[in-house]
Structures are given as structure tokens and as C-alpha cells.
Scaffold this motif. Sequence first.
Motif, short mmCIF file in Angstrom:
data_model
loop_
_atom_site.label_atom_id
_atom_site.label_comp_id
_atom_site.label_asym_id
_atom_site.label_seq_id
_atom_site.Cartn_x
_atom_site.Cartn_y
_atom_site.Cartn_z
N ILE A 70 33.80 -1.73 -60.64
CA ILE A 70 32.33 -1.69 -60.71
C ILE A 70 31.78 -1.05 -59.45
N TYR A 71 32.29 -1.47 -58.30
CA TYR A 71 31.84 -0.91 -57.02
C TYR A 71 32.07 0.61 -56.99
N ASN A 72 33.26 1.04 -57.39
CA ASN A 72 33.57 2.47 -57.38
C ASN A 72 32.64 3.26 -58.29
N LYS A 73 32.31 2.71 -59.46
CA LYS A 73 31.39 3.38 -60.38
C LYS A 73 30.00 3.50 -59.75
N MET A 74 29.56 2.42 -59.11
CA MET A 74 28.25 2.45 -58.46
C MET A 74 28.23 3.43 -57.29
N ALA A 75 29.29 3.45 -56.50
CA ALA A 75 29.37 4.38 -55.37
C ALA A 75 29.40 5.83 -55.86
N LEU A 81 39.10 -9.34 -58.98
CA LEU A 81 38.94 -8.43 -57.85
C LEU A 81 39.13 -6.97 -58.27
N LYS A 82 40.05 -6.73 -59.19
CA LYS A 82 40.22 -5.36 -59.72
C LYS A 82 38.96 -4.93 -60.45
N CYS A 83 38.37 -5.83 -61.23
CA CYS A 83 37.14 -5.53 -61.96
C CYS A 83 36.00 -5.24 -60.97
N GLN A 84 35.90 -6.05 -59.92
CA GLN A 84 34.87 -5.84 -58.91
C GLN A 84 35.03 -4.47 -58.27
N TRP A 134 24.72 4.68 -56.10
CA TRP A 134 23.94 3.44 -56.17
C TRP A 134 24.41 2.41 -55.16
N TYR A 135 25.51 2.65 -54.51
CA TYR A 135 26.05 1.71 -53.53
C TYR A 135 26.51 2.57 -52.36
N PRO A 136 25.58 2.84 -51.43
CA PRO A 136 25.91 3.79 -50.36
C PRO A 136 27.05 3.28 -49.47
N GLN A 137 27.86 4.21 -49.05
CA GLN A 137 28.98 3.90 -48.17
C GLN A 137 28.67 4.48 -46.81
N GLU A 138 28.97 3.71 -45.77
CA GLU A 138 28.76 4.18 -44.41
C GLU A 138 30.11 4.32 -43.74
N GLN A 139 30.35 5.48 -43.17
CA GLN A 139 31.62 5.74 -42.49
C GLN A 139 31.55 5.13 -41.09
N ALA A 140 32.50 4.26 -40.77
CA ALA A 140 32.55 3.65 -39.45
C ALA A 140 33.03 4.67 -38.43
N GLN A 141 32.43 4.63 -37.26
CA GLN A 141 32.85 5.51 -36.18
C GLN A 141 34.14 4.98 -35.58
N GLN A 142 34.99 5.89 -35.10
CA GLN A 142 36.28 5.49 -34.55
C GLN A 142 36.11 4.49 -33.41
N GLN A 143 35.07 4.63 -32.63
CA GLN A 143 34.82 3.71 -31.51
C GLN A 143 34.62 2.28 -32.03
N GLN A 144 33.90 2.13 -33.14
CA GLN A 144 33.69 0.81 -33.73
C GLN A 144 35.00 0.23 -34.24
N ILE A 145 35.80 1.06 -34.88
CA ILE A 145 37.09 0.63 -35.41
C ILE A 145 37.99 0.16 -34.27
N LEU A 192 27.21 -8.71 -58.91
CA LEU A 192 26.94 -10.01 -58.29
C LEU A 192 27.62 -11.15 -59.06
N THR A 193 27.61 -11.05 -60.36
CA THR A 193 28.26 -12.07 -61.19
C THR A 193 29.76 -12.09 -60.97
N VAL A 194 30.36 -10.91 -60.92
CA VAL A 194 31.81 -10.81 -60.72
C VAL A 194 32.18 -11.30 -59.32
N LYS A 195 31.37 -10.98 -58.31
CA LYS A 195 31.63 -11.48 -56.96
C LYS A 195 31.57 -13.01 -56.94
N GLY A 196 30.60 -13.58 -57.62
CA GLY A 196 30.49 -15.03 -57.69
C GLY A 196 31.70 -15.66 -58.36
N ALA A 197 32.16 -15.02 -59.43
CA ALA A 197 33.35 -15.52 -60.13
C ALA A 197 34.57 -15.44 -59.22
N ALA A 198 34.70 -14.35 -58.47
CA ALA A 198 35.83 -14.20 -57.55
C ALA A 198 35.82 -15.31 -56.51
N ASP A 199 34.64 -15.64 -56.01
CA ASP A 199 34.51 -16.72 -55.04
C ASP A 199 34.99 -18.04 -55.64
#
Length: 81
Positions: free
Chosen positions: A51-56, A45-48, A60-71, A12-19
Motif C-alpha cells: 500500500i505504501y509503495n502504491k501511494m508513493a 507488513l507485506k500488505c502495508q 501521495w506519500y512523499p519520501q524524503e531522502q536523508a542526508q549522509q550526515q544525518q545517517i 492506517l487500518t493495516v498499520k493498526g492491525a500490524a500493531d
Amino acid sequence: MNDQELLEDILLTVKGAADLYLHATIEASTPNVKNTFHDVLHETLKCQCDIYNKMAEKGWYPQEQAQQQQIDKVKQQYSGQ
């Protein structure tokens, strides 16, 4: 505080800094200042991403696969612009 909570706070801190760096880049009045903020934004952004990849990786940071219809729907929505 456990590791998950710590990484969530850091993310969250890194995202705020990126903003802030994004806005600074947009508002910079000289090329030198703009480039400096742009470079710092890029590094943040590289740091963010790291961190995201480590959490995933730890689940700890669930990923949801988008359906082709949504894409396809989003592609169609923005292809006319």
C-alpha cells in the motif's frame, strides 16, 4: 471519498492491525499461537508495504531522502550500544 483518501484509510487500518498482531505475537503463551500471530504479522507488513509503495508511486506519500550526515550521526549514536 477519492482514491488517495481511501488508501490512506486502508493504510492506517493495516498499520493498526500490524500493531495488534505484534503485541499478540509477543504475548502469545504457546509456540503454535506465537507462530500463527507471527505469520499473520508478516503478511500484514507485506500488505502495508504494498500500500505504501502504491501511494508513493502516485506521489501521495512523499519520501524524503536523508542526508549522509544525518545517517552517520544516527549510526554513531547507536554503534556504542
